[in-house]
Design a protein around this motif. Structure first.
Motif, PDB file in Angstrom:
ATOM      1  N   UNK A 109       0.846  -1.181   0.000  1.00  0.00           N
ATOM      2  CA  UNK A 109       0.000   0.000   0.000  1.00  0.00           C
ATOM      3  C   UNK A 109       0.892   1.245   0.000  1.00  0.00           C
ATOM      4  N   UNK A 110       0.589   2.173  -0.918  1.00  0.00           N
ATOM      5  CA  UNK A 110       1.395   3.382  -1.033  1.00  0.00           C
ATOM      6  C   UNK A 110       1.141   4.304   0.159  1.00  0.00           C
ATOM      7  N   UNK A 111       2.195   5.026   0.574  1.00  0.00           N
ATOM      8  CA  UNK A 111       2.056   5.965   1.686  1.00  0.00           C
ATOM      9  C   UNK A 111       1.445   7.273   1.205  1.00  0.00           C
ATOM     10  N   UNK A 112       0.688   7.912   2.091  1.00  0.00           N
ATOM     11  CA  UNK A 112       0.170   9.240   1.801  1.00  0.00           C
ATOM     12  C   UNK A 112       1.316  10.235   1.921  1.00  0.00           C
ATOM     13  N   UNK A 113       1.173  11.420   1.318  1.00  0.00           N
ATOM     14  CA  UNK A 113       2.229  12.439   1.461  1.00  0.00           C
ATOM     15  C   UNK A 113       2.546  12.744   2.916  1.00  0.00           C
ATOM     16  N   UNK A 114       1.534  12.735   3.784  1.00  0.00           N
ATOM     17  CA  UNK A 114       1.765  13.022   5.194  1.00  0.00           C
ATOM     18  C   UNK A 114       2.604  11.934   5.851  1.00  0.00           C
ATOM     19  N   UNK A 115       2.292  10.653   5.524  1.00  0.00           N
ATOM     20  CA  UNK A 115       3.066   9.543   6.077  1.00  0.00           C
ATOM     21  C   UNK A 115       4.502   9.575   5.579  1.00  0.00           C
ATOM     22  N   UNK A 116       4.669   9.868   4.286  1.00  0.00           N
ATOM     23  CA  UNK A 116       6.013   9.929   3.710  1.00  0.00           C
ATOM     24  C   UNK A 116       6.834  11.021   4.380  1.00  0.00           C
ATOM     25  N   UNK A 117       6.192  12.170   4.624  1.00  0.00           N
ATOM     26  CA  UNK A 117       6.890  13.280   5.271  1.00  0.00           C
ATOM     27  C   UNK A 117       7.297  12.924   6.697  1.00  0.00           C
ATOM     28  N   UNK A 118       6.402  12.209   7.426  1.00  0.00           N
ATOM     29  CA  UNK A 118       6.713  11.801   8.797  1.00  0.00           C
ATOM     30  C   UNK A 118       7.870  10.805   8.822  1.00  0.00           C
ATOM     31  N   UNK A 119       7.869   9.859   7.861  1.00  0.00           N
ATOM     32  CA  UNK A 119       8.941   8.875   7.800  1.00  0.00           C
ATOM     33  C   UNK A 119      10.271   9.545   7.481  1.00  0.00           C
ATOM     34  N   UNK A 120      10.251  10.517   6.572  1.00  0.00           N
ATOM     35  CA  UNK A 120      11.484  11.225   6.211  1.00  0.00           C
ATOM     36  C   UNK A 120      12.028  12.000   7.406  1.00  0.00           C
ATOM     37  N   UNK A 121      11.123  12.621   8.169  1.00  0.00           N
ATOM     38  CA  UNK A 121      11.555  13.367   9.349  1.00  0.00           C
ATOM     39  C   UNK A 121      12.170  12.436  10.384  1.00  0.00           C
ATOM     40  N   UNK A 122      11.600  11.229  10.540  1.00  0.00           N
ATOM     41  CA  UNK A 122      12.146  10.264  11.492  1.00  0.00           C
ATOM     42  C   UNK A 122      13.522   9.785  11.055  1.00  0.00           C
ATOM     43  N   UNK A 123      13.683   9.607   9.744  1.00  0.00           N
ATOM     44  CA  UNK A 123      14.990   9.195   9.222  1.00  0.00           C
ATOM     45  C   UNK A 123      16.050  10.249   9.521  1.00  0.00           C
ATOM     46  N   UNK A 124      15.702  11.505   9.335  1.00  0.00           N
ATOM     47  CA  UNK A 124      16.663  12.582   9.619  1.00  0.00           C
ATOM     48  C   UNK A 124      17.013  12.620  11.102  1.00  0.00           C
ATOM     49  N   UNK A 125      16.028  12.337  11.977  1.00  0.00           N
ATOM     50  CA  UNK A 125      16.313  12.299  13.411  1.00  0.00           C
ATOM     51  C   UNK A 125      17.320  11.203  13.745  1.00  0.00           C
ATOM     52  N   UNK A 126      17.151  10.048  13.108  1.00  0.00           N
ATOM     53  CA  UNK A 126      18.067   8.940  13.355  1.00  0.00           C
ATOM     54  C   UNK A 126      19.469   9.244  12.821  1.00  0.00           C
ATOM     55  N   UNK A 127      19.545   9.892  11.670  1.00  0.00           N
ATOM     56  CA  UNK A 127      20.849  10.275  11.125  1.00  0.00           C
ATOM     57  C   UNK A 127      21.520  11.321  12.016  1.00  0.00           C
ATOM     58  N   UNK A 128      20.713  12.189  12.604  1.00  0.00           N
ATOM     59  CA  UNK A 128      21.259  13.170  13.541  1.00  0.00           C
ATOM     60  C   UNK A 128      21.854  12.460  14.757  1.00  0.00           C
ATOM     61  N   UNK A 129      21.152  11.403  15.237  1.00  0.00           N
ATOM     62  CA  UNK A 129      21.662  10.607  16.342  1.00  0.00           C
ATOM     63  C   UNK A 129      23.008   9.995  15.985  1.00  0.00           C
ATOM     64  N   UNK A 130      23.112   9.447  14.786  1.00  0.00           N
ATOM     65  CA  UNK A 130      24.382   8.867  14.338  1.00  0.00           C
ATOM     66  C   UNK A 130      25.479   9.930  14.341  1.00  0.00           C
ATOM     67  N   UNK A 131      25.151  11.121  13.825  1.00  0.00           N
ATOM     68  CA  UNK A 131      26.146  12.186  13.778  1.00  0.00           C
ATOM     69  C   UNK A 131      26.616  12.599  15.166  1.00  0.00           C
ATOM     70  N   UNK A 132      25.679  12.632  16.114  1.00  0.00           N
ATOM     71  CA  UNK A 132      26.052  13.007  17.477  1.00  0.00           C
ATOM     72  C   UNK A 132      26.991  11.978  18.099  1.00  0.00           C
TER      73      UNK A 132
END
Length: 425
Positions: free
Chosen positions: A1-24
């Protein structure tokens, strides 16, 4: 099932949070670790950890390991002569390669290497452990082996250049014996040459072939396909299915059977993995050969090697193998048509052999179809009652004890020759 734009945006934001954790974490280690560590070491360690977490067969190959892997597929490399994986923090031997230092020293499939030159393996990655087992030709190395319930013991092995002759052959009476130890670029040509030599030696007296894939850890997919094609006249050989439907692939046999329909027995055991299981599974599903021995290792996953920058590469599991009838090999292995355990001179307490299903983070298998599909217009393998092997004298009896599985395979082919009305000398 394809994600809605809102779901895709939330997933992308979560990915950036995790990458920020890696950077820290990266910056804190870089700045405060008790010893200075290079950026390259930290990033490579992070990449290794990410890939090693996925399954037992994904991993990062640094430039040296990548060059070594390419050398191995050409059939010549330096080392001890063992196919290994990592399990529970120690090195596990999938199988020793015939006529190599490890094989001659007595290393066996299923052994665990806990120490290398007295240093614990625990805490090392597989690549680091393999690097420590490498070294100059003729230099000694001591490995500590844990085997079943035995007390750990040391083996001294002298390193050598491993030149793998992937195909060996000989004549056993009126039967051709073909031993395939690995699937490298040399395998199919070597097998074709061996078949030609056996046919030239036996001529019309040739009754059949034993294809021995025991302790064969696998190798190149293309070689598994071409080897199977030598013995099949038509039909599917193997298919792979990935995460996406468009990634699925199928390979089919071309016309022509190099041994012209003569009976075959394929020998497998718990050390037969990957490409070996593709060959055994295809010949079994097409009723082209009788598979004998014990259940194979169960490595039914496809690894794609993807070159990266600075000459390194990543090995990523991208698909699963399926036999022509749709059976998944993964974590299940190939069940022999005739179960024959290897006999020994003594009768020790049987130890369960470790297989793919025992590895941590292994991919789950899939249930096999209830009834494997048999190719059309092919007869089922006739049921043959195996006679007890007879030995004339102590020397022949000792040989049968030494390789009981092969002795039973030869008996089966002789029985099939009698069943088919062939003359037996």
């Amino acid at each position: 099932m394809a994600m809605t734009p809102l779901q895709a945006s939330a997933q992308e934001a979560d990915t950036y949070r995790q990458l920020k954790l890696f950077g820290e974490v990266f910056e804190r280690v870089r700045a405060d670790f008790v010893e200075e560590v290079s950026d390259q070491e930290l990033i490579e360690a992070a990449v290794r950890g990410m890939l090693n977490h996925l399954d037992p067969h994904s991993g990062y190959l640094d430039p040296d390991s990548f060059r070594e892997m390419r050398t191995q597929t050409r059939g010549e490399f330096g080392g001890l002569g063992i196919e290994v994986t990592m399990e529970n923090g120690v090195v596990k031997v999938v199988s020793p390669i015939d006529d190599t230092p490890a094989y001659r020293a007595g290393v066996e499939a299923g052994d665990f290497i806990t120490h290398i030159d007295g240093e614990q393996v625990m805490g090392l990655t597989l690549s680091e452990a393999v690097d420590r087992m490498r070294g100059p030709v003729d230099s000694p190395i001591t490995v500590t082996i844990r085997r079943g319930e035995q007390e750990p013991f040391d083996l001294e092995i002298v390193r050598d250049i491993i030149k793998v002759q992937s195909v060996r052959s000989r004549v056993e009476g009126n039967i051709g014996y073909l031993r395939v130890t690995s699937f490298s670029e040399q395998t199919t040509p070597g097998l074709e040459e061996a078949v030609a030599e056996i046919e030239a030696e036996l001529g019309d007296d040739l009754q059949g072939y034993v294809l021995d894939l025991r302790n064969n850890p696998g190798g190149l997919l293309e070689q598994a396909i071409s080897v199977t094609d030598l013995f099949l006249d038509r039909g599917e050989i193997v298919s792979t299915r990935g995460r996406h439907d468009e990634d699925s692939q199928r390979w089919n046999a071309t016309a022509g059977d190099d041994i012209e329909g003569l009976p075959m027995v394929v020998l497998i055991n718990s050390g037969s993995a990957s490409a070996s299981e593709i060959v055994a599974g295809a010949l079994q599903d097409h009723r082209r050969a009788i598979v004998m021995g014990t259940t194979s290792f169960g490595k039914g996953s496809v690894q794609t090697v993807i070159p990266l920058g600075a000459e390194g590469a990543m090995r990523l599991t991208t698909a699963r193998y399926y036999t022509p009838s749709g059976r998944s090999i993964q974590a299940m292995g190939i069940e022999p048509d005739i179960l024959v355990e290897q006999a020994t001179v003594t009768t020790p307490e049987q130890q369960r052999q470790r297989r793919e299903a025992d590895l941590r983070r292994h991919l789950d298998g899939e249930e096999a179809p209830e009834t494997p599909a048999a190719p059309e217009d092919e007869e089922a393998v006739p049921e043959v009652i195996l006679p007890e092997p007879e030995a004339d004298g102590d020397e022949e009896a000792a040989e049968i004890i030494e390789d009981y599985q092969l002795a039973r395979a030869l008996d089966l082919l002789r029985g099939l020759a009698l069943f088919n009305g062939r003359i037996v000398n």
